[in-house]
Design a protein around this motif. Structure first.
Motif, mmCIF file in Angstrom:
data_model
loop_
_atom_site.group_PDB
_atom_site.id
_atom_site.type_symbol
_atom_site.label_atom_id
_atom_site.label_comp_id
_atom_site.label_asym_id
_atom_site.label_seq_id
_atom_site.Cartn_x
_atom_site.Cartn_y
_atom_site.Cartn_z
ATOM 1 N N SER A 144 -4.534 -2.402 32.306
ATOM 2 C CA SER A 144 -5.547 -3.103 33.080
ATOM 3 C C SER A 144 -6.801 -2.232 33.127
ATOM 4 O O SER A 144 -7.151 -1.616 32.124
ATOM 5 C CB SER A 144 -4.999 -3.424 34.475
ATOM 6 O OG SER A 144 -5.909 -4.220 35.197
ATOM 7 N N PHE A 149 -10.486 -3.843 40.331
ATOM 8 C CA PHE A 149 -10.402 -3.659 41.779
ATOM 9 C C PHE A 149 -11.644 -4.152 42.516
ATOM 10 O O PHE A 149 -11.692 -4.079 43.748
ATOM 11 C CB PHE A 149 -10.160 -2.188 42.112
ATOM 12 C CG PHE A 149 -8.781 -1.711 41.727
ATOM 13 C CD1 PHE A 149 -7.689 -2.013 42.519
ATOM 14 C CD2 PHE A 149 -8.588 -0.970 40.567
ATOM 15 C CE1 PHE A 149 -6.414 -1.575 42.167
ATOM 16 C CE2 PHE A 149 -7.323 -0.533 40.211
ATOM 17 C CZ PHE A 149 -6.230 -0.835 41.008
ATOM 18 N N ALA A 163 -8.207 -7.968 37.149
ATOM 19 C CA ALA A 163 -7.649 -8.140 38.486
ATOM 20 C C ALA A 163 -6.338 -8.923 38.395
ATOM 21 O O ALA A 163 -5.354 -8.612 39.085
ATOM 22 C CB ALA A 163 -8.649 -8.853 39.392
ATOM 23 N N TRP A 164 -6.309 -9.931 37.537
ATOM 24 C CA TRP A 164 -5.085 -10.698 37.337
ATOM 25 C C TRP A 164 -3.979 -9.808 36.777
ATOM 26 O O TRP A 164 -2.834 -9.844 37.267
ATOM 27 C CB TRP A 164 -5.326 -11.875 36.396
ATOM 28 C CG TRP A 164 -4.117 -12.747 36.238
ATOM 29 C CD1 TRP A 164 -3.788 -13.846 36.974
ATOM 30 C CD2 TRP A 164 -3.051 -12.556 35.294
ATOM 31 N NE1 TRP A 164 -2.581 -14.347 36.551
ATOM 32 C CE2 TRP A 164 -2.101 -13.581 35.535
ATOM 33 C CE3 TRP A 164 -2.807 -11.623 34.288
ATOM 34 C CZ2 TRP A 164 -0.941 -13.705 34.784
ATOM 35 C CZ3 TRP A 164 -1.642 -11.732 33.552
ATOM 36 C CH2 TRP A 164 -0.718 -12.760 33.783
ATOM 37 N N THR A 166 -3.518 -6.590 37.003
ATOM 38 C CA THR A 166 -3.014 -5.637 37.989
ATOM 39 C C THR A 166 -2.119 -6.326 39.011
ATOM 40 O O THR A 166 -0.999 -5.868 39.304
ATOM 41 C CB THR A 166 -4.179 -4.927 38.692
ATOM 42 O OG1 THR A 166 -4.970 -4.240 37.712
ATOM 43 C CG2 THR A 166 -3.672 -3.923 39.719
ATOM 44 N N ASN A 167 -2.575 -7.440 39.572
ATOM 45 C CA ASN A 167 -1.794 -8.135 40.579
ATOM 46 C C ASN A 167 -0.513 -8.733 40.001
ATOM 47 O O ASN A 167 0.550 -8.700 40.633
ATOM 48 C CB ASN A 167 -2.642 -9.218 41.242
ATOM 49 C CG ASN A 167 -3.607 -8.647 42.256
ATOM 50 O OD1 ASN A 167 -3.246 -8.401 43.398
ATOM 51 N ND2 ASN A 167 -4.847 -8.419 41.849
ATOM 52 N N SER A 169 1.187 -7.549 37.426
ATOM 53 C CA SER A 169 2.123 -6.461 37.139
ATOM 54 C C SER A 169 2.776 -5.947 38.417
ATOM 55 O O SER A 169 3.990 -5.682 38.446
ATOM 56 C CB SER A 169 1.386 -5.314 36.431
ATOM 57 O OG SER A 169 0.777 -5.766 35.246
ATOM 58 N N GLU A 170 1.979 -5.805 39.475
ATOM 59 C CA GLU A 170 2.522 -5.307 40.727
ATOM 60 C C GLU A 170 3.536 -6.288 41.310
ATOM 61 O O GLU A 170 4.590 -5.893 41.828
ATOM 62 C CB GLU A 170 1.390 -5.052 41.715
ATOM 63 C CG GLU A 170 1.811 -4.289 42.951
ATOM 64 C CD GLU A 170 0.648 -3.823 43.786
ATOM 65 O OE1 GLU A 170 0.887 -3.104 44.773
ATOM 66 O OE2 GLU A 170 -0.521 -4.167 43.452
ATOM 67 N N SER A 171 3.234 -7.563 41.226
ATOM 68 C CA SER A 171 4.150 -8.576 41.750
ATOM 69 C C SER A 171 5.434 -8.657 40.939
ATOM 70 O O SER A 171 6.551 -8.608 41.479
ATOM 71 C CB SER A 171 3.454 -9.941 41.762
ATOM 72 O OG SER A 171 4.337 -10.964 42.172
ATOM 73 N N CYS A 187 -4.419 1.409 35.057
ATOM 74 C CA CYS A 187 -5.811 1.072 35.376
ATOM 75 C C CYS A 187 -6.729 2.259 35.138
ATOM 76 O O CYS A 187 -7.119 2.966 36.097
ATOM 77 C CB CYS A 187 -5.911 0.613 36.826
ATOM 78 S SG CYS A 187 -4.857 -0.782 37.240
ATOM 79 N N VAL A 231 1.416 0.698 40.039
ATOM 80 C CA VAL A 231 0.031 0.774 39.586
ATOM 81 C C VAL A 231 -0.308 2.233 39.332
ATOM 82 O O VAL A 231 -0.062 3.096 40.187
ATOM 83 C CB VAL A 231 -0.945 0.187 40.628
ATOM 84 C CG1 VAL A 231 -2.392 0.326 40.146
ATOM 85 C CG2 VAL A 231 -0.617 -1.279 40.904
ATOM 86 N N ARG A 246 -12.099 -0.732 47.047
ATOM 87 C CA ARG A 246 -11.264 -1.503 47.973
ATOM 88 C C ARG A 246 -11.843 -1.564 49.387
ATOM 89 O O ARG A 246 -11.621 -2.531 50.102
ATOM 90 C CB ARG A 246 -9.863 -0.890 48.026
ATOM 91 C CG ARG A 246 -8.994 -1.258 46.826
ATOM 92 C CD ARG A 246 -7.673 -0.537 46.870
ATOM 93 N NE ARG A 246 -6.677 -1.197 46.030
ATOM 94 C CZ ARG A 246 -5.504 -0.676 45.710
ATOM 95 N NH1 ARG A 246 -5.175 0.525 46.153
ATOM 96 N NH2 ARG A 246 -4.646 -1.335 44.958
#
Length: 267
Positions: A144, A149, A163-164, A166-167, A169-171, A187, A231, A246
């Motif tokens: 990513s 961010f 952003a997609w 990262t989110n 992958s985390e989910s 990232c 991440v 952030r």
């Protein structure tokens, strides 16, 4: 999932493998004893990369030419992810940016960006994880960007695509963890690769201190993967930048992250 045991027959599949971060992953993993499947559009460049890696490290290197912005290209790689020998590590590195603001872009170019940066990551991650969770072993690294961010580079859709990633992958990483499978978003910030040159983006104004080496990015990514992080943000300077993205007020963020790609004629 580890990278230290050279006696185990392990296979990694890397997209965007002939340059930049993808090539750095290929070098590092081959040096660590991994066999490789390298994916990129340029068949001749893939073959040259494979020959060099095989000669230097003595590992098996298979090439798989594919344009991941197309359904056929994704299907080709999905087929390998479902085949034997199994892939123990998938690195989704292929991606693009556009050197124009959204208001001066085309639906065709924007769709290609989304298909490569988002759709291909989704499809290949799903194909890999379906196999890995059955075996209860494996890992996926989705490359990513720090850009994901915040709404930086006004008018550019690249940060939104990252952003997609990262989110996503985390989910997905949280749901894969009980099966012994790891998923991590990598990232990095500005990294010395061909990425910006290929997009025609002038980066001459970026100070030298802001740039990372691709090999260092890969080293930190693999360390963070072993630690089980969801991440990974390489380098303390970009960890600080992410904290700013952030938590900074939106008006301040928008002012300091202006970018020429966001400007259109008359502005």
């Amino acid at each position: 999932m580890t990278t230290e045991d050279p006696t185990t027959e392990r296979w990694a599949l890397i997209t965007g493998a002939t340059a930049g971060i993808g090539a750095a992953f290929a070098r590092r993993l081959a040096a660590d004893g991994w066999h490789l499947v390298l994916v990129a559009r340029d068949a001749a460049r893939l073959d040259a990369t494979a020959t060099e890696l095989t000669s230097r490290y003595g590992r098996q290197v298979v090439t798989l030419p594919a344009d991941l912005s197309t359904d056929d290209g994704c299907a080709t790689v999905e087929g390998r992810l479902a085949a034997q020998p199994p892939v123990d590590l998938l690195v989704n590195n292929a991606g693009i940016s556009l050197n124009r603001p959204f208001l001066r872009s085309t639906a065709e170019d924007e769709s290609r960006l989304l298909r490569l940066n988002v759709h291909a990551v989704l499809r290949l991650s799903l194909a890999a994880l379906q196999q890995m969770t059955r075996r209860r072993h494996g890992a996926v690294i989705n490359v990513s960007s720090v850009a994901g961010f915040g709404a930086i580079a006004p008018g550019s859709t690249y940060p939104a695509s990252k952003a997609w990633v990262t989110n996503f992958s985390e989910s997905v990483g949280q749901s894969a963890r009980p099966f012994g499978v790891r998923v991590m978003a990598l990232c990095p910030g500005y990294t010395r690769t061909e990425f910006h040159d290929r997009a025609g983006i002038d980066m001459s104004g970026i100070p030298a201190a802001a740039w990372l080496r691709a090999d260092d990015v890969v080293d930190e990514a693999l360390r963070d993967l072993r630690k089980g992080k969801l991440v990974s943000v390489p380098s303390w300077k970009y960890k600080a930048a992410v904290a700013g993205l952030r938590h900074a007020p939106q008006w301040l963020l928008h002012r300091v992250t202006r970018d020429i790609r966001g400007r259109i004629d008359g502005q």
